[in-house]
Motif scaffolding. Structure first.
Motif, short mmCIF file in Angstrom:
data_model
loop_
_atom_site.label_atom_id
_atom_site.label_comp_id
_atom_site.label_asym_id
_atom_site.label_seq_id
_atom_site.Cartn_x
_atom_site.Cartn_y
_atom_site.Cartn_z
N ASP A 30 36.67 42.57 51.87
CA ASP A 30 37.40 43.58 52.62
C ASP A 30 38.69 44.01 51.91
O ASP A 30 39.66 44.41 52.55
N ASP A 31 38.73 43.89 50.60
CA ASP A 31 39.87 44.34 49.78
C ASP A 31 41.18 43.61 50.07
O ASP A 31 42.24 44.03 49.58
N VAL A 32 41.16 42.54 50.83
CA VAL A 32 42.40 41.82 51.13
C VAL A 32 42.38 40.39 50.62
O VAL A 32 43.42 39.73 50.55
N VAL A 33 41.20 39.88 50.26
CA VAL A 33 41.06 38.52 49.75
C VAL A 33 39.99 38.53 48.66
O VAL A 33 38.98 39.22 48.78
N ARG A 34 40.23 37.77 47.59
CA ARG A 34 39.24 37.62 46.54
C ARG A 34 38.90 36.14 46.38
O ARG A 34 39.78 35.28 46.44
N VAL A 35 37.62 35.85 46.16
CA VAL A 35 37.15 34.48 45.92
C VAL A 35 36.53 34.41 44.54
O VAL A 35 35.75 35.29 44.16
N GLN A 36 36.88 33.39 43.78
CA GLN A 36 36.34 33.19 42.45
C GLN A 36 35.92 31.73 42.30
O GLN A 36 36.62 30.82 42.78
N PHE A 37 34.80 31.50 41.63
CA PHE A 37 34.32 30.15 41.36
C PHE A 37 34.22 29.97 39.85
O PHE A 37 33.47 30.68 39.18
N GLY A 38 34.99 29.02 39.31
CA GLY A 38 35.02 28.81 37.87
C GLY A 38 34.01 27.76 37.43
O GLY A 38 33.61 26.90 38.21
N VAL A 39 33.62 27.84 36.16
CA VAL A 39 32.69 26.86 35.62
C VAL A 39 33.33 25.48 35.50
O VAL A 39 32.63 24.48 35.30
N PRO A 85 28.48 24.31 46.14
CA PRO A 85 28.17 22.93 45.72
C PRO A 85 29.10 22.41 44.62
O PRO A 85 29.47 23.14 43.70
N ASP A 86 29.50 21.16 44.79
CA ASP A 86 30.17 20.39 43.73
C ASP A 86 31.44 21.03 43.18
O ASP A 86 31.62 21.15 41.97
N LEU A 87 32.31 21.43 44.06
CA LEU A 87 33.63 21.89 43.63
C LEU A 87 34.58 20.70 43.48
O LEU A 87 34.47 19.71 44.19
N GLY A 88 35.55 20.85 42.55
CA GLY A 88 36.51 19.79 42.34
C GLY A 88 37.88 20.07 42.91
O GLY A 88 38.65 19.14 43.17
N ALA A 89 38.23 21.35 43.13
CA ALA A 89 39.56 21.69 43.64
C ALA A 89 39.59 23.17 44.00
O ALA A 89 38.73 23.95 43.57
N LEU A 90 40.59 23.53 44.77
CA LEU A 90 40.84 24.92 45.16
C LEU A 90 42.26 25.31 44.80
O LEU A 90 43.19 24.52 45.01
N VAL A 91 42.42 26.51 44.27
CA VAL A 91 43.74 27.11 44.08
C VAL A 91 43.86 28.28 45.05
O VAL A 91 43.00 29.17 45.09
N VAL A 100 33.99 28.55 50.09
CA VAL A 100 34.44 27.40 49.31
C VAL A 100 33.84 26.11 49.87
O VAL A 100 33.36 25.25 49.12
N ARG A 101 33.87 25.98 51.17
CA ARG A 101 33.31 24.77 51.82
C ARG A 101 31.84 24.59 51.46
O ARG A 101 31.38 23.46 51.23
#
Length: 245
Positions: free
Chosen positions: A5-14, A50-56, A46-47
């Protein structure tokens, strides 16, 4: 990368680090209902990833967030309708309950809901010159995005209560001394880069152990001592750290 909705961006890094970015800079990243809904979607993504180590958690523009969008206050049909909307659209507990370490990068203003979001994270890093505060009492309101509870996870009530009641903004160094901020960066150091570097270090650790340590630490704060110790032992058992005492 996913814009919500142009107000939040989500990114998942390798590297196992997710980013949730506030992208309403021309409005000081104030939290309106659109952003609340977008944050719910972002934190749920984010929740469930799978297998995330941290959130910024970070923000674009000159300020992290100047708080709630007060232009929307009073627009609901009734007090009861406003309360229902607030409870139905509640990203705050979702953020707090994420099972991975959460690092927030603060800069400019982090006021009201902006500071409350930061207090729901596990590590707060601030750029030089950051200002934080809970100004709600000056507006005749309560810091009700978890502020009156989450602040006492980091600050003793004897210091938290005067801070909440006064409604004054303080600089990053004073906030660090109070316990609201963990690290204040020197002038010229990029806070987003620093937060990402810290998150990557956490993500490189054994993830099951880090998640268990985070869960046990929360249990220690939220539960009575005996129940907290039981929770810690259960989590140690689940990570293979057997205790035969």
């Amino acid at each position: 990368m996913n814009n919500i909705d142009d107000v939040v961006r989500v990114q998942f890094g390798v590297d196992g680090v997710a980013e949730v970015v506030l992208t309403r800079p021309t409005k000081l990243n104030v939290v309106n209902l659109r952003m609340r809904d977008a944050l719910i979607e972002a934190f749920a993504a984010v929740r469930d990833f799978p297998d995330l180590g941290a959130l910024v958690l970070r923000a674009e523009g000159a300020h992290f967030s100047a708080g709630a969008d007060i232009s929307e206050f009073g627009n609901a049909e009734s007090v009861f309708e406003a309360r229902r909307i607030r409870w139905d659209r509640d990203p705050w507990y979702l953020l707090w309950s994420l099972p991975i370490p959460k690092v927030v990068a603060l800069h400019g203003y982090a006021l009201g809901s902006g500071l409350e979001m930061a207090l729901l994270c596990d590590l707060r890093i601030a750029a030089y010159g950051t200002k934080v505060g809970l100004p709600e009492t000056k507006l005749g309101m309560l810091p009700a995005a978890g502020g009156t509870r989450s602040i006492t996870a980091w600050v003793p009530p004897s210091k938290a209560i005067p801070f909440i009641m006064a409604g004054e903004a303080i600089d990053a160094a004073a906030a660090r001394d109070l316990g609201l901020i963990d690290e204040v960066l020197p002038e010229g150091v990029d806070v987003d880069d620093a937060a990402m570097a810290y998150a990557r270090r956490l993500a490189a650790l054994p993830r099951a152990a880090v998640r268990a340590a985070l869960s046990a630490s929360k249990a220690a704060h939220e539960l009575p001592l005996r129940e907290g110790l039981v929770a810690e032992r259960r989590l140690a058992y689940l990570t293979g750290q057997f205790n035969y005492d």
